[in-house]
Every structure is written in structure tokens, then in C-alpha cells.
Scaffold this active site. Structure first.
Site, short mmCIF file in Angstrom:
data_model
loop_
_atom_site.label_atom_id
_atom_site.label_comp_id
_atom_site.label_asym_id
_atom_site.label_seq_id
_atom_site.Cartn_x
_atom_site.Cartn_y
_atom_site.Cartn_z
N GLU A 74 -6.51 5.38 7.55
CA GLU A 74 -6.21 6.79 7.23
C GLU A 74 -7.40 7.44 6.54
O GLU A 74 -7.66 8.63 6.73
CB GLU A 74 -4.94 6.86 6.36
CG GLU A 74 -3.69 6.59 7.19
CD GLU A 74 -2.57 5.92 6.44
OE1 GLU A 74 -2.56 5.92 5.19
OE2 GLU A 74 -1.67 5.36 7.11
N SER A 86 3.22 -1.99 10.27
CA SER A 86 4.67 -2.11 10.51
C SER A 86 5.21 -3.52 10.25
O SER A 86 6.16 -3.96 10.89
CB SER A 86 5.03 -1.64 11.92
OG SER A 86 4.69 -0.27 12.10
N GLY A 95 2.77 -1.14 4.21
CA GLY A 95 2.93 0.27 3.87
C GLY A 95 4.39 0.60 3.60
O GLY A 95 4.92 0.35 2.53
N GLY A 96 5.04 1.14 4.62
CA GLY A 96 6.42 1.62 4.48
C GLY A 96 7.37 0.65 3.78
O GLY A 96 8.13 1.05 2.88
N HIS A 143 -9.29 1.97 4.57
CA HIS A 143 -8.04 2.09 5.31
C HIS A 143 -8.23 3.06 6.48
O HIS A 143 -8.98 4.03 6.36
CB HIS A 143 -6.92 2.58 4.38
CG HIS A 143 -5.58 2.47 5.03
ND1 HIS A 143 -5.11 3.44 5.88
CD2 HIS A 143 -4.64 1.50 4.98
CE1 HIS A 143 -3.92 3.05 6.33
NE2 HIS A 143 -3.61 1.90 5.80
N ASN A 170 0.89 -1.17 0.00
CA ASN A 170 0.00 0.00 0.00
C ASN A 170 0.92 1.22 0.00
O ASN A 170 1.49 1.57 1.02
CB ASN A 170 -0.89 -0.02 1.25
CG ASN A 170 -1.69 1.27 1.41
OD1 ASN A 170 -1.85 2.02 0.46
ND2 ASN A 170 -2.19 1.51 2.61
N TRP A 171 1.07 1.80 -1.17
CA TRP A 171 2.05 2.88 -1.32
C TRP A 171 1.59 4.20 -0.69
O TRP A 171 2.37 5.12 -0.54
CB TRP A 171 2.38 3.10 -2.80
CG TRP A 171 3.28 2.06 -3.37
CD1 TRP A 171 3.73 0.93 -2.75
CD2 TRP A 171 3.88 2.06 -4.67
NE1 TRP A 171 4.56 0.23 -3.59
CE2 TRP A 171 4.67 0.90 -4.77
CE3 TRP A 171 3.81 2.93 -5.78
CZ2 TRP A 171 5.40 0.58 -5.91
CZ3 TRP A 171 4.52 2.62 -6.92
CH2 TRP A 171 5.32 1.46 -7.00
N LYS A 172 0.29 4.30 -0.40
CA LYS A 172 -0.27 5.55 0.15
C LYS A 172 0.05 6.71 -0.81
O LYS A 172 0.03 6.51 -2.01
CB LYS A 172 0.25 5.77 1.57
CG LYS A 172 0.11 4.51 2.44
CD LYS A 172 0.34 4.73 3.89
CE LYS A 172 0.13 3.41 4.63
NZ LYS A 172 0.17 3.53 6.06
N GLU A 232 -5.68 -4.36 10.58
CA GLU A 232 -4.61 -3.39 10.78
C GLU A 232 -4.87 -2.60 12.07
O GLU A 232 -5.62 -1.62 12.06
CB GLU A 232 -4.54 -2.42 9.60
CG GLU A 232 -4.22 -3.09 8.29
CD GLU A 232 -3.54 -2.12 7.33
OE1 GLU A 232 -2.49 -2.49 6.80
OE2 GLU A 232 -4.05 -1.01 7.13
N GLY A 250 2.44 2.50 10.56
CA GLY A 250 3.43 3.54 10.34
C GLY A 250 4.14 3.99 11.61
O GLY A 250 4.83 5.01 11.62
P1 PGA Z 1 2.82 0.35 7.55
O1 PGA Z 1 1.40 0.60 6.89
O2 PGA Z 1 3.30 -0.98 7.04
O3 PGA Z 1 3.68 1.50 7.07
O4 PGA Z 1 2.63 0.34 9.03
C1 PGA Z 1 0.48 -0.44 6.73
C2 PGA Z 1 -0.79 0.09 6.13
O5 PGA Z 1 -1.19 1.21 6.47
O6 PGA Z 1 -1.42 -0.58 5.30
#
Ligand code: PGA
Length: 255
Positions: free
Chosen positions: A100, A216, A237-238, A98, A13-15, A170, A176
Site C-alpha cells: 500500500e 488474506s 491485516g484484516g 508494504h 498490521n492494523w493499517k 505478500e 485485503g
Molecule cells: P490482509 O492484509 O490480511 O487484510 O489481506 C495483509 C497485509 O496487508 O499485510
């Protein structure tokens, strides 16, 4: 319990990261590193990067996803993108709900459900995100909340349509932050999601649904997480922004 009946899916998930040119470069770097994967490999990218991503991933085992979808087929919804637009652009998956989006863009359990329905009715696979905040966890509401979010998201989804649904557990406090859920916490959260599915669709159906963990997840902790009974891959994500790290997670899920 038979984990072999479910497919493991590792989805990046590149956001709001990577321009179209950076997309091409990163996917070209990833392609050889994940070519031997024994799990599904998906990259969910910003809308504007989709053409570059689809082009770069052509002929590889990487499938492309989007990060959101609107619930109407068309209309006066400035800034939104429909499921059909995504399909025509070569998209196969879409992240829905998500945390966010729930936190910053007014996404509710109801709109998550509508977006999920729009996605699967159009033929996309929806990666539906659920998860508790730290406060909710500390108050002891994790199980109640995860089951509620899961059931709300799946309202009016048939048992047959569950084939095109992935749930990503999640925990909001792990996204993050560098704080990963322990393998046991991840397994427990994923287990609650599966129980919620079983309560609505029956145990046999629930056993077939892919439930990812996200928050994470990285090259170091992926092995332990994906080995857990209820963890069928991850939403990353990251670590999905770095080819070697993402490839290491794909490798962990391929064992
Ligand atoms: P993260 O993000 O791996 O950077 O914690 C995961 C996500 O939001 O899908």
C-alpha cells in the site's frame, strides 16, 4: 531444510484502523488469548496508537511495531517519524515497503532499502514486504520480481544484520481481497525469497531468516499456510483487528 532453526512470527498490521482508546481495548482483549503462544506475537499499529499499545501490552508476550519509518535520523521531513523516535516509544518492529505504501505513497525499492537500513541500524527489526501484482504473476515474472525486490531491499545489509530482518511475501492480489494464495503458491513465493537471500548470503544464512506469508490469512486458512516448509508465520491485516481470529492464527503458528 530445518524449519526449527527459524522463529515463527505472527504480526498484525492494523493499517489505518483503531483509535488509541480502541487500541487499549483490543490489546486487552487479545492478551489472555495469545498468552500461551509458542511463536512471536507482534502488533504493528498506527503511530498515534503506539503509546496506548505499548502501555496495554506491558507485561504480556505481545510486542509492538510501527507501520513505517523514515530513513533519516532527523530533519525537514514533514509527517515522517524516525527510527530513534520509535525506539524511544517502546517499538521493537517496523513494517517497511508494504504494497500500500508502494502503491499510494511513492515507495520504491530504493526507499524500501533506505528505510530497512535505518530501522536495523537503530536496533529495530524490519518486516520488509515484497510481492507481485496479478499482472506481473500472469506475465510470469513472480520469481524474477520477488528476487529483485528482496535483493534490493537488502542492499548493504550485512549477514549479521539479517537477524533483525523478516521478509513478508505478500502477493498484492491477495491483500485485503479475501483471495488467499494457495498453500503451494505461498510456499513457492516464500521459497523464491529464501533463494534470493541464499544467492547473496549463502544457503546456511538463508535458512535462518524468518519469511512470513501475508494476504488474506485468516483463522481458517492459517493452519495450512504456516505448516508449509518456507512459511514462518504471517503478516495479518484484516484478521488482526479481531481478537479471536488473531488468536486462532497465533495458535496455528504455535503448533
Ligand atoms: P490482509 O492484509 O490480511 O487484510 O489481506 C495483509 C497485509 O496487508 O499485510
Amino acid at each position: 531444510m530445518n524449519k526449527a532453526v527459524r522463529s515463527a512470527v505472527i504480526a498484525g498490521n492494523w493499517k489505518m484502523n483503531k483509535t488509541p482508546a480502541e487500541t487499549t481495548a483490543l490489546i486487552n482483549e487479545m492478551k489472555p488469548l495469545v498468552a500461551d503462544a509458542d511463536c512471536k506475537v507482534v502488533l504493528c499499529v498506527p503511530f498515534i496508537d503506539i503509546p496506548a499499545a505499548v502501555e496495554a501490552a506491558k507485561g504480556s508476550n505481545i510486542e509492538i511495531g510501527a507501520e513505517n519509518v523514515h530513513f533519516k535520523e532527523s530533519g525537514a521531513y514533514t509527517g515522517e517519524v524516525s527510527a530513534q523516535m520509535l525506539i524511544e516509544s517502546g517499538v521493537k518492529y517496523v513494517v517497511v515497503g508494504h504494497s500500500e505504501r508502494r502503491q499510494y505513497f511513492g515507495e520504491t525499492d530504493q526507499t524500501v532499502n533506505l528505510r530497512t537500513l535505518a530501522a536495523v541500524n537503530a536496533g529495530l527489526t524490519a518486516i520488509v514486504c515484497v510481492g507481485e501484482t496479478l499482472e506481473q504473476r500472469e506475465l510470469g515474472y513472480t520469481e524474477t520480481l520477488l528476487k529483485f525486490q528482496t535483493k534490493m531491499a537488502l542492499t548493504n545489509i550485512s549477514a549479521d544484520q539479517l537477524k533483525n530482518i523478516i521478509i513478508a511475501y505478500e502477493p498484492v492480489w491477495a491483500i485485503g481481497t479475501g483471495v488467499t494464495a494457495t498453500a503451494d503458491q505461498a510456499n513457492q513465493g516464500n521459497g523464491y525469497v529464501r533463494e534470493a537471500i541464499a544467492e547473496v548470503y549463502g544457503k546456511a544464512v538463508a535458512e535462518t531468516v524468518t519469511v512470513q506469508y501475508g494476504g488474506s490469512m485468516n483463522a481458517k486458512n492459517a493452519d495450512e499456510l504456516v505448516a508449509m516448509e518456507h512459511v514462518d508465520g504471517g503478516l495479518i491485516g484484516g484478521a488482526s483487528l479481531k481478537a479471536p481470529d488473531f488468536a486462532a492464527i497465533v495458535k496455528a503458528a504455535s503448533k
